[in-house]
Design an enzyme around this catalytic site. Structure first.
Site, mmCIF file in Angstrom:
data_model
loop_
_atom_site.group_PDB
_atom_site.id
_atom_site.type_symbol
_atom_site.label_atom_id
_atom_site.label_comp_id
_atom_site.label_asym_id
_atom_site.label_seq_id
_atom_site.Cartn_x
_atom_site.Cartn_y
_atom_site.Cartn_z
ATOM 1 N N HIS B 95 62.084 59.884 103.908
ATOM 2 C CA HIS B 95 63.386 60.551 103.916
ATOM 3 C C HIS B 95 63.741 61.024 102.506
ATOM 4 O O HIS B 95 64.136 62.174 102.301
ATOM 5 C CB HIS B 95 64.457 59.601 104.460
ATOM 6 N N ASP B 125 62.109 92.119 89.968
ATOM 7 C CA ASP B 125 61.426 91.003 90.623
ATOM 8 C C ASP B 125 61.326 89.877 89.608
ATOM 9 O O ASP B 125 61.886 89.964 88.517
ATOM 10 C CB ASP B 125 60.033 91.424 91.130
ATOM 11 N N TRP B 160 60.971 55.727 97.355
ATOM 12 C CA TRP B 160 60.598 56.936 96.597
ATOM 13 C C TRP B 160 60.358 56.601 95.139
ATOM 14 O O TRP B 160 59.795 57.396 94.403
ATOM 15 C CB TRP B 160 61.644 58.039 96.762
ATOM 16 N N SER B 190 53.938 72.953 91.560
ATOM 17 C CA SER B 190 54.722 74.047 92.119
ATOM 18 C C SER B 190 56.017 74.221 91.348
ATOM 19 O O SER B 190 56.409 75.333 90.980
ATOM 20 C CB SER B 190 55.003 73.752 93.604
ATOM 21 N N SER B 191 56.691 73.095 91.070
ATOM 22 C CA SER B 191 57.973 73.163 90.380
ATOM 23 C C SER B 191 57.824 73.663 88.952
ATOM 24 O O SER B 191 58.636 74.459 88.479
ATOM 25 C CB SER B 191 58.625 71.779 90.343
ATOM 26 N N HIS B 274 65.989 60.474 86.546
ATOM 27 C CA HIS B 274 67.380 60.820 86.303
ATOM 28 C C HIS B 274 67.592 62.312 86.114
ATOM 29 O O HIS B 274 68.452 62.897 86.777
ATOM 30 C CB HIS B 274 68.027 60.002 85.200
ATOM 31 N N GLU B 276 65.898 64.444 87.421
ATOM 32 C CA GLU B 276 65.664 64.981 88.765
ATOM 33 C C GLU B 276 66.975 65.101 89.552
ATOM 34 O O GLU B 276 67.180 66.080 90.275
ATOM 35 C CB GLU B 276 64.671 64.091 89.517
ATOM 36 N N TYR B 278 69.815 65.723 88.402
ATOM 37 C CA TYR B 278 70.538 66.901 87.896
ATOM 38 C C TYR B 278 69.834 68.181 88.324
ATOM 39 O O TYR B 278 70.473 69.211 88.529
ATOM 40 C CB TYR B 278 70.683 66.831 86.377
ATOM 41 N N SER B 289 80.274 77.679 91.591
ATOM 42 C CA SER B 289 81.013 78.488 90.614
ATOM 43 C C SER B 289 81.153 79.925 91.080
ATOM 44 O O SER B 289 82.241 80.519 91.006
ATOM 45 C CB SER B 289 80.290 78.459 89.259
ATOM 46 N N HIS B 323 69.861 53.329 83.173
ATOM 47 C CA HIS B 323 70.955 52.798 83.987
ATOM 48 C C HIS B 323 70.516 52.620 85.447
ATOM 49 O O HIS B 323 71.274 52.080 86.244
ATOM 50 C CB HIS B 323 72.238 53.632 83.871
ATOM 51 N N HIS B 324 69.297 53.051 85.756
ATOM 52 C CA HIS B 324 68.733 52.721 87.069
ATOM 53 C C HIS B 324 68.018 51.372 87.038
ATOM 54 O O HIS B 324 67.490 50.927 88.040
ATOM 55 C CB HIS B 324 67.734 53.802 87.495
ATOM 56 N N THR B 349 81.059 66.645 83.282
ATOM 57 C CA THR B 349 81.290 66.845 84.712
ATOM 58 C C THR B 349 82.785 67.018 84.971
ATOM 59 O O THR B 349 83.176 67.817 85.819
ATOM 60 C CB THR B 349 80.744 65.673 85.548
ATOM 61 N N LYS B 352 83.717 70.535 84.347
ATOM 62 C CA LYS B 352 83.349 71.435 85.444
ATOM 63 C C LYS B 352 84.366 71.350 86.580
ATOM 64 O O LYS B 352 84.819 72.376 87.097
ATOM 65 C CB LYS B 352 81.938 71.115 85.961
ATOM 66 N N ARG B 471 70.066 47.381 100.074
ATOM 67 C CA ARG B 471 69.459 48.613 100.596
ATOM 68 C C ARG B 471 68.116 48.314 101.233
ATOM 69 O O ARG B 471 67.526 47.276 101.023
ATOM 70 C CB ARG B 471 69.143 49.582 99.449
#
Lengths: 279, 553
Positions: B95, B125, B160, B190-191, B274, B276, B278, B289, B323-324, B349, B352, B471
């Site tokens: 998932h 293009d 994950w 790819s990314s 982390h 990721e 964002y 926006s 912090h993870h 944040t 924003k 979890r």
């Protein structure tokens, strides 16, 4: 299932703070609980205290933003305000909404760091408990009491006795004295596990090749439950923790019997590759 | 090699064509060999929709399993609990991987990024059209590999985060984790290729007068995201390769018994992980926006603040990873640093959020469906943001780490928020992409049912988490039943709403009314609204000249 549906009835009667209003029910969650389990250690008391501050800030921010959005939706929809303004800058406003959050963060950071350092270590350690995580049970050893150790394995559903909570009951609970500063040492014999007891404010990984240290002091006698809190494979959901806190006198008595009972060191334990305990 | 004249035309350069817009390869060649940013963008979106069905079905299974205490759906039969628990862990793992790498990223970056970055900056293009094709097909291959992994020898039940030792060869023997690693390598390649393409396009192919500080915020968001990808993905690739050699070639990077350290993996993973999150959410910032500005009929408030808030978020995102790992046993001073750094993210944040509100303030807001989703996004993001501020505090995170509170937090702040960003973009741009308008009433029903559904799913999880529910467990002590039941009811609503969305897609494509070039009116000022709808195969054969246009003042 039918029985459980009746739990719906008292839901409305619960205060927002859930079990906090109840008498001290013992260290596990209540049905429909919405808040922390009652604190049974000084660290958890401080966690809850700090969270009370944070919670006010969180609710204020969400309310502020939601309030502004509602106002905007009513006041500035196309019908109410057919001609848009052209404002795109306001230096003062931008400075304020950068500066004020910074100040709020400082209000959070100071007690947060205090809590962090308080929860990390304490002086005057009176005894040590060593916890080893295994797939999928815990091994507890008492190096200061002759170094006996035993495994703590879940009791399957069909062997539960009356009143024993499902998925939280173990064959040998870890017995500890109240009002004692206990050093906790954590390691693992295989994958990473995590020894967590919510009501005691404890949660630390057990990692093979490392010994993590923490401390705890249990305020009062009772049963405190927890579950493994790091994904550790197939039976991750089935390696509960049961801390039985007793008076110091009862603990001394228990130690005597436990030393005899677990003299064979461990019983049918599996291979422990990372064993480093004091023997 | 390319005998076909039409294929050559699609190769990115103008082939001296006078035939005009419809001149392109047809049939399977148009898609398999595509070098057209719009076609590739469409393929990314289709891939995302397909993957969303798989990833969504996985999460629905999880919620059904957790609807009641006990094991509900042991498809392997009595006595085969171990196989089912492994399968459950594979669902949890799959998932996350599918939603992160094959739903959100393809839709926001590959899909909308490909489609609208060139259109918004006035480029014909992407800079490297053939590389664009490679990026897409690598991702498609990665998805296939991941699905193969899930059904190979028990599948990867590692979460994950793929923490060793659980993910090493002792505890996950068999090829499943290896296939998963290879899948991530392909997705990562790819990314990175996509990121290089987007950065080059944005830096070099802006129309005359489209200065970097006049560029629409969506393009900025993609630019920041591309840089995050470029810096974060190689770190993941390094870690994955170390894990692969640990598993197969006898190295011991993460094996404590031979001098390695499992916690090293956690540092490497979260140094990628982390940024990721964002990477997932910043493109949604960009879309929101655009939409808030369009439907408020006002230019964005505090444009430069918005731009540099994103840049700052991207930068700080690289220095908060631990912090993870607050319960991994890190040194206390290290945790103190990570508390401080993580809290700081609340400032940009906040800028924003307040700038979006200020853009709406004084506007003449047309609450069309994209705008509704944008408002929903802001609310969800704030909800997840404040719980994020709570979780940043290591001392208190003892109570929250690895509980459902964290599940609620990250689904609000980046998962559901990103999905709202996707829906915002879809309803905003579908007219431009296919030339047809979505069915309005159904779309409104979709918004409300989805908004209610996800809140019913995730809000009660705050309660379960505070009460201590961990979890990634297939069963829970009976006292956790209540809020899990409510959460699962939300999953029914959300699933029904998702199916309604697929119906809306079908209705739009087959029966939607035709829309003009600029369907949103004066508020829509970006360049994509100057080309006809649907956007022709080739756009901006003559570059638009923006030098005379004043910036938003």
């Amino acid at each position: 299932m039918m029985q459980r549906l009746t739990i719906l009835a008292p839901m409305t009667a619960l205060s927002f703070f859930g079990a906090a209003g109840n008498a001290f029910a013992g260290g596990r969650s209540e049905p429909w609980q919405m808040w922390f389990q009652p604190a049974a250690s000084p660290v958890m008391e401080r966690i809850i205290e700090f969270h009370n501050l944070l919670f006010v800030i969180e609710v204020s921010i969400v309310t502020l933003v939601l309030g502004l959005m509602c106002y905007i939706i009513v006041r500035f929809n196309a019908k109410a305000n057919p001609v848009p303004t052209k404002t795109t800058h306001n230096t003062l406003l931008e400075v304020v909404w950068t500066g004020v959050p910074l100040l709020i963060l400082m209000v959070i950071a100071v007690p947060s760091l205090n809590l962090l350092y308080y929860a990390d270590r304490i002086e005057n350690i009176e005894m040590t408990l060593k916890v080893t995580g295994n797939q999928w049970f815990w091994t507890y050893s008492y190096p200061d009491h002759g170094g006996f150790e035993f495994d703590s394995v879940i009791v399957p559903d069909d062997e539960l006795k009356e009143g024993q909570p499902r998925l939280l009951t173990v064959d040998n609970e870890v017995v500890l004295p109240v009002e004692t500063n206990i050093r906790l040492l954590f390691t693992s014999s295989d994958v990473i596990h995590n020894w967590a007891v919510p009501s005691l404010g404890l949660k630390l990984d057990t990692v093979a090749g490392r010994i993590n240290e923490n401390w705890m002091r249990i305020n009062k006698e009772g049963d405190y439950y927890g579950m493994c809190s790091e994904l550790c494979g197939i039976n991750h959901g089935f390696m509960p923790i049961h801390v039985k806190a007793v008076s110091k006198a009862d603990f001394a008595e228990w130690v005597e019997t436990a030393r005899k009972e677990f003299a064979g060191a461990g019983g049918p334990a599996p291979v422990r590759v990372a064993e480093t305990g004091a023997r | 090699m390319m005998a076909d004249q039409e294929t050559a035309v699609a190769g990115g350069h103008d082939g001296g064509h006078d035939g005009g817009h419809g001149h392109h390869p047809t049939g399977w060649r148009r898609w398999l060999f595509s070098t057209n940013h719009k076609d590739i963008g469409t393929m990314y979106i289709v891939l995302s929709l397909v993957a969303a069905l798989v990833g969504g079905a996985m999460s629905f299974w999880i919620r059904l399993e957790l609807l009641d205490p006990g094991i509900q759906f042991n498809v392997f039969g009595a006595g085969e609990e171990a196989a089912y628990f492994q399968f459950y862990n594979v669902l949890v793992t799959g998932h996350a991987f599918i939603m992160v790498f094959f739903v959100v990223m393809p839709a926001l970056i590959g899909g909308f990024g490909n489609w609208f970055v060139p259109l918004m900056i006035g480029a014909p293009d992407m800079a490297f059209p053939r590389m664009n094709n490679v990026s897409f097909w690598l991702l498609a291959a990665a998805l296939v590999l991941l699905l193969v992994a899930a059904f190979t020898q028990g599948g990867p039940g590692t979460g994950w985060t793929i923490y060793p030792p659980l993910s090493n060869a002792d505890f996950h023997p068999g090829a499943a984790v290896d296939l998963g690693i290879l899948s991530l390598h392909l997705a990562g390649a790819s990314s990175v290729l996509g990121a290089i393409n987007l950065i080059t396009t944005i830096f070099n192919m802006r129309a005359p007068g489209m200065t970097i500080h006049r560029m629409p915020l969506f393009c900025w968001s993609i630019l920041v995201t591309a840089f995050l990808l470029l810096m974060a993905i190689p770190v993941l690739a390094g870690g994955l390769t170390m894990l692969l050699t640990d598993r197969n070639f006898g190295t011991a990077f993460f094996d404590a018994a031979r001098g390695g350290d499992p916690v090293l993996w956690q540092h490497i993973f979260w140094f990628f992980g982390h940024p990721e999150v964002y990477i997932i959410i910043i493109p949604a910032f960009g879309i929101v926006s655009q939409v808030v500005s369009t439907f408020s009929r006002k230019p964005i408030f505090g444009y430069l603040g918005m731009v540099y808030a994103m840049v700052f978020i991207g930068f700080v995102g690289f220095v908060v990873w631990a912090h993870h790992m607050y319960t991994a046993g890190l040194d206390v001073d290290t945790r103190a640093y990570f508390i401080s750094a993580s809290l700081v993210i609340a400032v940009p944040t906040g800028i924003k959020i307040f700038s979006w509100l200020a853009t709406m303030w004084g506007g003449s807001i047309d609450f069309r469906v994209p705008m509704m989703f944008a408002c929903g996004f802001i609310f969800l993001f704030v909800m997840g943001g404040v719980t994020g501020v709570a979780l940043a505090n290591a001392g208190m995170d003892i109570a929250f780490h690895d509980t459902y509170f964290v599940v609620a937090h990250f689904h609000y702040v980046m998962a559901i928020a990103a999905v709202f960003g996707m829906f915002t973009g879809f309803y905003y741009w579908i007219g431009k992409m296919c030339g047809r308008q979505y069915p309005r009433v159904l779309a409104r029903i979709h918004f409300w049912s989805f908004f209610i559904g996800v809140n019913v799913v995730f809000f009660p999880q705050h309660f379960s988490g505070m009460a201590g529910m961990p979890r990634r467990i297939p069963d829970y002590p009976d006292n956790y039943w209540g809020w899990n039941y409510v959460s699962s009811i939300g999953a029914f609503i959300t699933t029904a709403s998702t199916l309604l969305f697929f119906f809306i897609v079908w209705r739009t494509l087959t029966a939607g009314e035709k829309v003009p070039a600029n369907q949103w009116g004066e508020g829509a000022t970006t360049l994509e609204w100057t080309v006809e709808s649907p956007a022709p195969f080739h756009t901006f054969e003559e570059l638009p000249d923006m030098t005379d246009k004043q910036a938003d003042e």
